[in-house]
Enzyme design. Structure first.
Site, short mmCIF file in Angstrom:
data_model
loop_
_atom_site.label_atom_id
_atom_site.label_comp_id
_atom_site.label_asym_id
_atom_site.label_seq_id
_atom_site.Cartn_x
_atom_site.Cartn_y
_atom_site.Cartn_z
N TYR A 97 -11.76 90.90 155.62
CA TYR A 97 -12.03 89.81 154.69
C TYR A 97 -11.96 88.47 155.40
CZ TYR A 97 -11.14 86.35 151.06
OH TYR A 97 -11.21 85.24 150.26
N TRP A 99 -13.72 84.11 155.86
CA TRP A 99 -14.78 83.12 155.68
C TRP A 99 -15.77 83.06 156.83
CZ3 TRP A 99 -16.47 79.34 152.19
CH2 TRP A 99 -15.96 79.52 150.92
N1 LIG Z 1 -0.29 80.79 151.34
C1 LIG Z 1 -1.59 80.84 151.05
N2 LIG Z 1 -2.37 81.73 151.69
C2 LIG Z 1 -3.67 81.79 151.42
C3 LIG Z 1 -4.26 80.92 150.46
C4 LIG Z 1 -3.41 80.00 149.78
O1 LIG Z 1 -3.85 79.24 148.90
N3 LIG Z 1 -2.10 79.99 150.12
N4 LIG Z 1 -5.61 81.00 150.21
C5 LIG Z 1 -6.26 82.27 150.44
C6 LIG Z 1 -7.72 82.14 150.36
S1 LIG Z 1 -8.36 81.55 148.88
C7 LIG Z 1 -8.55 82.54 151.34
S2 LIG Z 1 -10.24 82.54 151.05
C8 LIG Z 1 -8.03 83.03 152.63
C9 LIG Z 1 -8.86 82.53 153.80
O2 LIG Z 1 -8.70 83.33 154.87
P1 LIG Z 1 -9.86 83.52 155.97
O3 LIG Z 1 -11.18 83.43 155.30
O4 LIG Z 1 -9.56 84.73 156.72
O5 LIG Z 1 -9.62 82.22 156.85
P2 LIG Z 1 -10.42 81.55 158.02
O6 LIG Z 1 -9.43 80.70 158.71
O7 LIG Z 1 -11.63 80.87 157.48
O8 LIG Z 1 -10.82 82.76 158.97
C10 LIG Z 1 -12.08 82.98 159.47
C11 LIG Z 1 -11.95 83.54 160.88
O9 LIG Z 1 -13.23 84.00 161.28
C12 LIG Z 1 -13.50 83.57 162.61
N5 LIG Z 1 -14.96 83.47 162.74
C13 LIG Z 1 -15.75 82.42 162.39
N6 LIG Z 1 -17.04 82.70 162.63
C14 LIG Z 1 -17.08 83.96 163.14
C15 LIG Z 1 -18.13 84.80 163.57
O10 LIG Z 1 -19.31 84.48 163.52
N7 LIG Z 1 -17.78 86.05 164.02
C16 LIG Z 1 -16.49 86.46 164.10
N8 LIG Z 1 -16.25 87.68 164.56
N9 LIG Z 1 -15.48 85.66 163.70
C17 LIG Z 1 -15.76 84.44 163.22
C18 LIG Z 1 -12.77 82.26 162.72
O11 LIG Z 1 -12.52 81.95 164.08
C19 LIG Z 1 -11.51 82.51 161.89
O12 LIG Z 1 -10.47 83.02 162.67
O13 LIG Z 1 -6.67 82.59 152.80
C20 LIG Z 1 -5.83 82.97 151.72
N10 LIG Z 1 -4.45 82.70 152.07
N1 LIG Z 2 -11.21 71.35 152.78
C1 LIG Z 2 -11.14 72.62 152.36
N2 LIG Z 2 -11.85 73.01 151.26
C2 LIG Z 2 -11.73 74.29 150.81
C3 LIG Z 2 -10.94 75.25 151.47
C4 LIG Z 2 -10.21 74.83 152.61
O1 LIG Z 2 -9.46 75.61 153.23
N3 LIG Z 2 -10.33 73.52 153.03
N4 LIG Z 2 -10.88 76.55 151.00
C5 LIG Z 2 -11.94 77.01 150.10
C6 LIG Z 2 -11.56 78.24 149.41
S1 LIG Z 2 -11.75 79.73 150.21
C7 LIG Z 2 -11.09 78.26 148.16
S2 LIG Z 2 -10.64 79.73 147.45
C8 LIG Z 2 -10.96 77.02 147.38
C9 LIG Z 2 -9.56 76.93 146.79
O2 LIG Z 2 -9.57 76.15 145.65
P1 LIG Z 2 -8.21 76.04 144.83
O3 LIG Z 2 -7.58 77.36 144.73
O4 LIG Z 2 -8.51 75.32 143.58
O5 LIG Z 2 -7.36 75.13 145.82
P2 LIG Z 2 -5.78 74.96 146.02
O6 LIG Z 2 -5.63 73.84 146.98
O7 LIG Z 2 -5.12 76.25 146.34
O8 LIG Z 2 -5.26 74.53 144.60
C10 LIG Z 2 -5.82 73.46 143.87
C11 LIG Z 2 -4.74 72.61 143.27
O9 LIG Z 2 -3.90 73.42 142.47
C12 LIG Z 2 -2.60 72.87 142.52
N5 LIG Z 2 -1.62 73.87 142.04
C13 LIG Z 2 -1.01 74.84 142.73
N6 LIG Z 2 -0.13 75.51 141.95
C14 LIG Z 2 -0.21 74.95 140.73
C15 LIG Z 2 0.43 75.21 139.49
O10 LIG Z 2 1.28 76.08 139.34
N7 LIG Z 2 0.06 74.43 138.43
C16 LIG Z 2 -0.87 73.44 138.53
N8 LIG Z 2 -1.18 72.75 137.43
N9 LIG Z 2 -1.46 73.15 139.70
C17 LIG Z 2 -1.14 73.92 140.77
C18 LIG Z 2 -2.46 72.45 143.97
O11 LIG Z 2 -1.45 71.47 144.11
C19 LIG Z 2 -3.84 71.95 144.32
O12 LIG Z 2 -3.93 70.54 144.24
O13 LIG Z 2 -11.15 75.86 148.18
C20 LIG Z 2 -12.26 75.94 149.06
N10 LIG Z 2 -12.41 74.63 149.69
MO LIG Z 3 -10.65 81.38 149.11
#
Ligand SMILES: Nc1nc2c(c(=O)[nH]1)N[C@H]1C(S)=C(S)[C@@H](COP(=O)(O)OP(=O)(O)OC[C@H]3O[C@@H](n4cnc5c(=O)[nH]c(N)nc54)[C@H](O)[C@@H]3O)O[C@H]1N2
Ligand SMILES: Nc1nc2c(c(=O)[nH]1)N[C@H]1C(S)=C(S)[C@@H](COP(=O)(O)OP(=O)(O)OC[C@H]3O[C@@H](n4cnc5c(=O)[nH]c(N)nc54)[C@H](O)[C@@H]3O)O[C@H]1N2
Ligand SMILES: [Mo]
Length: 757
Positions: A97, A99
């Site tokens: 899984y 991005w």
């Molecule tokens: N505590 C906490 N943990 C979270 C979250 C949170 O809110 N709090 N959010 C969660 C969410 S919503 C998400 S989506 C995940 C995100 O987790 P990931 O989607 O796994 O995060 P990325 O850092 O985007 O990882 C992408 C990896 O792919 C590699 N990559 C990029 N391009 C290529 C390519 O072309 N080929 C290959 N082989 N590799 C490539 C990059 O170098 C990078 O290491 O994290 C989750 N984890």
């Molecule tokens: N720049 C940037 N943009 C991104 C990403 C990134 O890594 N960097 N990740 C992308 C991805 S994969 C995803 S899934 C989305 C994530 O999108 P979201 O899941 O919406 O993003 P978060 O930052 O986890 O949370 C949004 C807000 O929720 C608030 N929040 C957390 N817990 C609570 C709670 O209990 N109650 C309330 N009311 N608020 C709370 C946080 O403080 C934050 O400001 O963003 C995408 N966009």
């Molecule tokens: Mo995500």
């Protein structure tokens, strides 16, 4: 993006769309391509190489040895064959899984699955970390996932909404990316909203970048973390108390409200969920709760919700209750009223264009196998720990497969998964771990074989902008040559397919080169476009021109209102729920009998939260970072925009800081029973007292005392499912301690390649 190059090196990068808002993530290409954290050559772990059939040593503690591409691929092929023969298809985990990078061809995880489909199948994954809870509960409630669907269009919101509520949403930050390329239009709409004089209310424990952006034009209300259901119940109770709820809409368009109402009034459990009750739980004053009920019900109100609050234990309840509240307000299906779960993501609400949409690479070869088994994506560690273990998922009895081989391509699972130390232990179990990576991530440093992969600037691809808008079709021409010995994922899996069976490479690539694939995907777009009177030039002409193509606007789509048909005539346009209506009580969920997911929205106190914190404990927020995409770009100079004392920032309230003798800029150790991290203090009143934030995505970097020098928040988070309904990621549900750090200051080594010989 536009990248300047001298032919050899990338020099500068900027966004290709001029929006007036700088997107920091688009400025870092030179750092990315030429980073010293790049994997240069195929590498193998010493203890693995010594006896690949029975690997020795500890993953994460071993040295690496440079090997040739041929050796690496032969080794993988042999071990893959052995493991598949010995333990069966389900023992091969390719549910990688993440991005990855953008593009319709070079999709790392899809290409991995394509190879595995040729090899006979694999174990894959269900759902994602983003909306694990919401995407499973919403179909029961409104018949669609809502999180990845086009929203009521922004022009209508700007025209009709009086009140916009940003509930757990930080669009200024999260709109910097999209699953496709970003169309970059969302911030412009938020800017118009800011200047419109409408009432904007942000409900978030943290004063986010978005609240700062609105400044005096928004009200910031900070509940305790994880308590939004209580807050919403308090608002709902107030509506009923004053008769402000829309009984006509509830009767006509919803089912099960009476059962929920019995809970709301306390008839079913003796506890009225009134504003006084709610205030004690969520830490928002009674008057504010009453004010919200009044403002929401007297005005056209759009509840725009992000996802942070559902990435928590019992996350399913959050958006179920939000929809219930919106149903009580009776505005679902009106222009500018109701709820929207994707305005903060991928520029939802930017109207869909009349578009020529590209084709894209598929994860299955002709006559290939699909995944034979799928595990909920965030249960990977539980699966490794408990092969053969029974568990519940979304009403099904399931059994964890016995995973013996793991392959990650395009995901950063050591940063994205919760409870890193638990992960590291479980990670020792498989017999083979392969990581395809551009960088020496923590996952790469815990692998047996690491394959160096190109970044998207070292290959050719195509993309659309806007996951919903399809606003542009974009050429992504190669900028520089592959760095070191990096190869494309496409080439790697084609070669492995050739080793797997005679002619396997032709089966994998269908005999097409990179450019031939792109031409095919482009020709699909031309056909789709023609059906909508959108004409595209010939591929060669387009490719030569190297310019993006903007799709024409659609008047019809600019007037899109979610649920409008349903609202008008629920019989003629039923939802895809069992009753055809919005289900405030779900018989189906009731039939599962899950204590952690009751059949109507319910306040459930989490295992770790403010309400059961020991003296000194703080709630830990791990929202998404402004200047990274998760772990991507953590090594880049963008770090200077956020680092405190050279570390990942810990946002904490002045009172919490003072109680611990912590000053702004101090090094702080944050810990709990699961682990400890070193961070820099950012002391500000922009966070609810009792809550601290460390953004997700810093690379784990543990020293011998298991102190993470680089502040990776998942070292501290709890690895539990949201509930057995969705089994989603529940990262935002942890308690921690914090103290000023006075020990020797360790150097960050997260971005150094591992020791090798
Ligand atoms: N505590 C906490 N943990 C979270 C979250 C949170 O809110 N709090 N959010 C969660 C969410 S919503 C998400 S989506 C995940 C995100 O987790 P990931 O989607 O796994 O995060 P990325 O850092 O985007 O990882 C992408 C990896 O792919 C590699 N990559 C990029 N391009 C290529 C390519 O072309 N080929 C290959 N082989 N590799 C490539 C990059 O170098 C990078 O290491 O994290 C989750 N984890
Ligand atoms: N720049 C940037 N943009 C991104 C990403 C990134 O890594 N960097 N990740 C992308 C991805 S994969 C995803 S899934 C989305 C994530 O999108 P979201 O899941 O919406 O993003 P978060 O930052 O986890 O949370 C949004 C807000 O929720 C608030 N929040 C957390 N817990 C609570 C709670 O209990 N109650 C309330 N009311 N608020 C709370 C946080 O403080 C934050 O400001 O963003 C995408 N966009
Ligand atoms: Mo995500």
């Amino acid at each position: 993006m536009i990248v300047e190059t001298d032919g050899d090196r990338a020099l500068r990068s900027t966004g290709a769309l001029d929006t007036g808002h700088e997107n920091s993530l688009q400025s870092a290409v030179p750092d990315q391509v030429h980073s010293k954290a790049r994997v240069q050559f195929p590498m193998a772990r010493k203890g693995f190489l010594a006896s690949p059939d029975a690997p020795q040593g500890v993953r994460g503690e071993d040295e690496y040895v440079r090997i040739s591409w041929d050796e690496a691929l032969q080794l993988i092929h042999q071990q893959h064959q052995r493991i598949r023969m010995t333990y069966g298809v389900a023992s091969i985990f390719a549910g990688s899984y993440g991005w990855r990078s953008n593009g319709v061809l070079h999709k790392a995880a899809t290409l991995l699955q394509r190879y595995m489909s040729l090899a006979g199948g694999y174990t894959g994954h269900l759902g994602d970390y983003s909306t694990g809870a919401a995407q499973v509960i919403m179909p029961y409630v409104v018949g669609s996932n809502e999180v990845y669907q086009q929203q009521t269009s922004w022009p209508l919101v700007l025209e009709h909404s009086d009140v916009v509520v940003l509930w757990s949403a930080n669009p200024l930050n999260t709109l910097k990316i999209a699953w496709n390329a970003s169309d970059e239009q969302g911030v412009k709409f938020f800017e118009q909203l800011k200047n419109s004089g409408k009432t904007v209310i942000a409900i978030d424990p943290m004063r986010s970048e978005t609240v700062d952006f609105f400044g005096e034009n928004a009200q910031w209300i900070a509940p305790n973390m994880g308590t939004d259901v209580a807050l919403m119940l308090g608002i709902a109770h107030t509506l009923v108390k004053h008769g402000w709820h829309d009984t006509e809409f509830l009767a006509r368009c919803t089912c099960g409200y009476d059962k929920f109402a019995a809970y709301l009034t306390g008839e079913s459990d003796g506890q009225p969920k009134n504003a006084e009750w709610a205030a004690k739980i969520c830490g928002v004053p009674v008057q504010t709760i009453e004010y919200l009920a009044q403002v929401f019900s007297r005005n056209r109100t759009m509840l725009m919700s992000g996802w942070g609050m559902q990435r928590q234990q019992y996350g399913e309840q959050k958006h179920w209750m939000l929809v219930t509240l919106a149903a009580m307000l009776g505005q679902i299906g009106t222009p500018g009223g109701g709820f929207g779960l994707s305005y903060h993501f991928a520029n939802g609400g930017n109207p869909t264009r009349r578009a020529a949409v590209l084709g894209s690479m598929q994860g299955t070869v002709a006559n290939g196998s699909d995944a034979v088994e799928k595990i909920p994506v965030a249960r990977i560690v539980e699966a490794l720990e408990n092969p053969g273990g029974e568990y519940q998922h979304n009403g099904l009895e399931k059994v964890f497969p016995d995973i013996r081989m793991l392959w990650w391509a395009g995901g950063g699972n050591f940063t994205h998964h919760q409870d890193t130390n638990r992960l590291i232990n479980a990670w020792q179990k498989p017999e083979l771990v392969v990581i395809s990576e551009c960088f020496w991530t923590a996952a790469a440093k815990h692998a047996d074989i690491v394959l160096p992969i190109t970044t998207s600037f070292e290959r050719n691809d195509l993309t659309m902008t806007g996951d919903y808008s399809n606003q542009h079709l974009v050429p992504m021409k190669q900028v520089v040559s592959p760095q070191g010995e990096a190869r494309d994922d496409l080439a790697v899996f084609a070669r492995l397919s050739a080793l797997w069976e005679e002619g396997g490479d032709a089966r994998f690539t269908e005999g097409k080169t990179e450019l031939q694939w792109l031409e095919e995907f482009y020709d699909i777009a031309r056909k789709r476009g023609a059906a909508q009177q959108v004409e595209l030039p010939e591929f060669n002409q387009f490719w030569e021109a190297n310019q993006l193509i903007e799709m024409p606007e659609s008047e019809k789509n600019a007037g899109f209102i979610r649920f409008a048909d349903f609202r008008e005539d629920p019989q003629a346009h039923p939802l895809k729920t069992p009753s055809g209506k919005i289900e405030i009580y779900s018989e189906r969920i009731a039939s599962f009998g899950y204590a952690d997911c009751p059949p109507h929205p319910t306040w459930l106190a989490p295992d770790e939260w403010q309400g059961n914190a020991q003296p000194g404990q703080l709630q830990l927020l791990s929202s998404h970072p402004a200047h990274r995409l998760h772990s991507q770009l953590n090594y880049s100079a963008l770090r200077d925009k956020y680092a405190i004392a050279g570390r990942e920032p810990l946002t904490l309230h002045p009172k919490d800081a003072a109680e611990r003798g912590i000053a702004d800029g101090d090094l702080v150790r944050v810990w709990n029973a699961r682990g400890q991290v070193l961070v820099g203090a950012l002391v500000t009143d922009g966070i609810k007292q009792g809550v601290v934030c460390i953004h997700e995505g810093a690379w784990p970097d543990l020293n011998n005392d298991k102190l993470c020098k680089n502040g990776a928040v998942n070292v501290l988070t709890l690895d539990i499912p949201t509930s057995r309904l969705a089994n989603g990621c529940a990262a935002n549900s942890s308690l921690v301690w914090a103290e000023k750090y006075l020990g020797p200051v360790p150097v960050i080594t997260a971005f150094d390649p591992p020791a090798s010989s």
